[in-house]
Design an enzyme around this catalytic site. Structure first.
Site, PDB file in Angstrom:
ATOM      1  N   ASP A  97      66.285  56.965  25.943  1.00 52.00           N
ATOM      2  CA  ASP A  97      65.776  56.087  24.905  1.00 52.00           C
ATOM      3  C   ASP A  97      66.244  56.670  23.572  1.00 52.00           C
ATOM      4  OD1 ASP A  97      63.974  53.979  23.799  1.00 52.00           O
ATOM      5  OD2 ASP A  97      62.928  55.727  23.004  1.00 52.00           O
ATOM      6  N   LYS A  98      66.705  55.841  22.649  1.00 52.09           N
ATOM      7  CA  LYS A  98      67.331  56.359  21.431  1.00 52.09           C
ATOM      8  C   LYS A  98      66.347  57.019  20.476  1.00 52.09           C
ATOM      9  CE  LYS A  98      68.554  53.763  17.890  1.00 52.09           C
ATOM     10  NZ  LYS A  98      68.018  54.487  16.700  1.00 52.09           N
ATOM     11  N   THR A  99      65.354  56.263  20.040  1.00 56.73           N
ATOM     12  CA  THR A  99      64.471  56.731  18.973  1.00 56.73           C
ATOM     13  C   THR A  99      63.554  57.847  19.454  1.00 56.73           C
ATOM     14  OG1 THR A  99      64.482  54.514  18.012  1.00 56.73           O
ATOM     15  CG2 THR A  99      62.776  56.034  17.244  1.00 56.73           C
TER      16      THR A  99
ATOM     17  N   THR B  95      67.964  50.917  23.790  1.00 58.03           N
ATOM     18  CA  THR B  95      67.227  50.804  22.541  1.00 58.03           C
ATOM     19  C   THR B  95      66.935  49.342  22.215  1.00 58.03           C
ATOM     20  OG1 THR B  95      67.313  51.262  20.152  1.00 58.03           O
ATOM     21  CG2 THR B  95      69.400  50.801  21.231  1.00 58.03           C
ATOM     22  N   GLY B  96      65.924  49.144  21.420  1.00 55.18           N
ATOM     23  CA  GLY B  96      65.607  47.800  20.943  1.00 55.18           C
ATOM     24  C   GLY B  96      66.337  47.462  19.667  1.00 55.18           C
TER      25      GLY B  96
ATOM     26  N   LYS C 142      62.913  47.041  29.642  1.00 57.67           N
ATOM     27  CA  LYS C 142      63.561  48.332  29.906  1.00 57.67           C
ATOM     28  C   LYS C 142      63.570  48.666  31.393  1.00 57.67           C
ATOM     29  CE  LYS C 142      62.965  50.552  25.412  1.00 57.67           C
ATOM     30  NZ  LYS C 142      62.401  51.702  24.659  1.00 57.67           N
TER      31      LYS C 142
ATOM     32  N   ASP D 195      59.787  58.646  25.531  1.00 59.70           N
ATOM     33  CA  ASP D 195      58.582  59.268  24.966  1.00 59.70           C
ATOM     34  C   ASP D 195      57.491  58.278  24.570  1.00 59.70           C
ATOM     35  OD1 ASP D 195      59.880  58.101  22.839  1.00 59.70           O
ATOM     36  OD2 ASP D 195      59.500  59.745  21.446  1.00 59.70           O
TER      37      ASP D 195
ATOM     38  N   ASP E 156      58.167  52.991  27.119  1.00 56.66           N
ATOM     39  CA  ASP E 156      59.084  53.582  28.096  1.00 56.66           C
ATOM     40  C   ASP E 156      58.432  53.801  29.454  1.00 56.66           C
ATOM     41  OD1 ASP E 156      61.018  53.745  26.094  1.00 56.66           O
ATOM     42  OD2 ASP E 156      60.318  55.715  25.439  1.00 56.66           O
TER      43      ASP E 156
END
Length: 361
Positions: free
Chosen positions: A42-44, A191-192, A219, A238, A242
């Site tokens: 997950d990116k963020t 990512t969104g 996801k 996190d 997710d």
């Protein structure tokens, strides 16, 4: 020796992982890490710091930048999202008076809505613009080329301004991606964020596949799609959003600083937010498997030779194994298995060390 071969390795590996900042909730998850084909980040908050900052504000007709920022901060005041915190922090740093908002509501991947001074104020991304049937501001194209996260502020259905935000990439993320590639593991990012923003991050880090504009509820479906391609997936995340994807993945890895829901859905929990910790888990999984095989070969090979000797298979040619020697050999095999398992303690699971060892092989 056969009875101790596997349990000793598992016990020491679990303890060693805990000392290295990796909590193994599911031992099968640790076993599976050596065979994964792709790590889905997950990116963020994972590949990026998760602490975005407002870099630019473009007001619409009849509004100035401070007014747009103050209204956006008012609408975001009750939100826990990192982008909301960045907007509120920017308003505070400018010394702006943020009006009081009521009727707050939030829609994942769309944005927030609140009532400010009798007007409906909404702040969000491209899905918000679709809902209000509005077009993005002209400056958004230039911001997008720079890899910025773009939000628009809407008052009563009319766009009043746009905000550009940037989320700094963790300096260790590039090293993590390079090391995973060295291990033959594909790296995927989900990512969104808008596709342009996600592609910019993916290009900078050298990520193999980028899944952008994915709603939180989708996801898990994206993870399932990868699995249908025959890919064994380890998912790193996190947030609350997710959790379903972490549960769907072959191995779910939660960041310890993340939400309780994400942690509860994962089989492995990382104490730090360092993406290189994933390498530590893979290295531990592979090292544990090697030790298990070594112990089984030793214990099995010993029994294949020693048991027939103890049974007197060579007695016809005059060789009889004394019982005292058999007792010593029996103890020796157990000691060898135990000592071999103890060698796992030499494994350094510091994320930086794991990445360096992989990259220098």
């Amino acid at each position: 020796a056969l009875g101790l071969a596997i349990p000793l390795v598992v016990s020491i590996a679990t303890e060693r992982a805990a000392r290295g900042g990796v909590l193994i909730k599911d031992r099968l998850a640790l076993e599976s890490m050596r065979t994964i084909d792709a790590v889905l980040f997950d990116k963020t908050g994972t590949l990026t710091r998760g602490e975005p900052v407002v870099t630019a504000i473009e007001p619409g007709a009849g509004f100035d930048a401070d007014t747009v920022l103050a209204l956006a901060a008012a609408a975001e005041a009750s939100s826990e999202h990192p982008l909301a915190k960045a907007i509120i922090r920017a308003a505070t740093e400018r010394g702006l008076t943020v009006p009081f908002a009521t009727d707050f509501s939030s829609s994942p991947a769309v944005g927030v809505t609140a009532t400010v001074d009798g007007h409906q104020i909404r702040v969000g991304g491209p899905y918000l613009l679709e809902e209000v049937d509005a077009t993005e501001m002209a400056v958004a194209g230039r911001w997008r080329e720079d890899g910025a996260i773009i939000l628009h502020a809407v008052r009563d259905g009319v766009v009043i301004g746009a905000l550009a935000l940037a989320d700094e990439i963790r300096p260790e993320s590039r090293e993590a991606v390079d090391a995973l590639h060295k291990l033959g593991v594909q790296v995927v990012m989900i990512t969104g964020d808008a596709e342009a923003v996600a592609e910019a991050v993916g290009k900078e880090l050298g990520i193999d596949r980028v899944l952008a504009g994915v709603r939180p509820e989708d996801k898990a479906a994206k993870v399932a799609e990868l699995q249908r391609e025959g890919i064994k997936v380890a998912m790193v995340g996190d947030g609350v959003n997710d959790a379903p994807a972490l549960a769907q993945a072959d191995v779910g890895i939660a960041i310890g600083a993340g939400t309780d829901v994400a942690i509860g859905s994962a089989g492995v929990i990382l104490a730090s937010s360092d993406p290189r910790s994933v390498l530590s888990v893979i290295e531990l999984s592979r090292a544990s498997y090697r030790k298990m095989k070594q112990n089984l070969w030793w214990a099995g090979g010993y029994n294949l030779i020693a048991v027939p000797l103890a049974a007197g298979v060579l007695a016809p040619i005059g060789f009889i194994l004394p019982m005292s020697v058999g007792a010593i050999l029996m103890s020796l095999s157990t000691i060898v298995v135990a000592l071999n398992a103890q060698l796992l303690r030499r494994l350094d699971l510091n994320p930086e060390t794991s990445a360096r060892q992989v990259l220098t092989r």
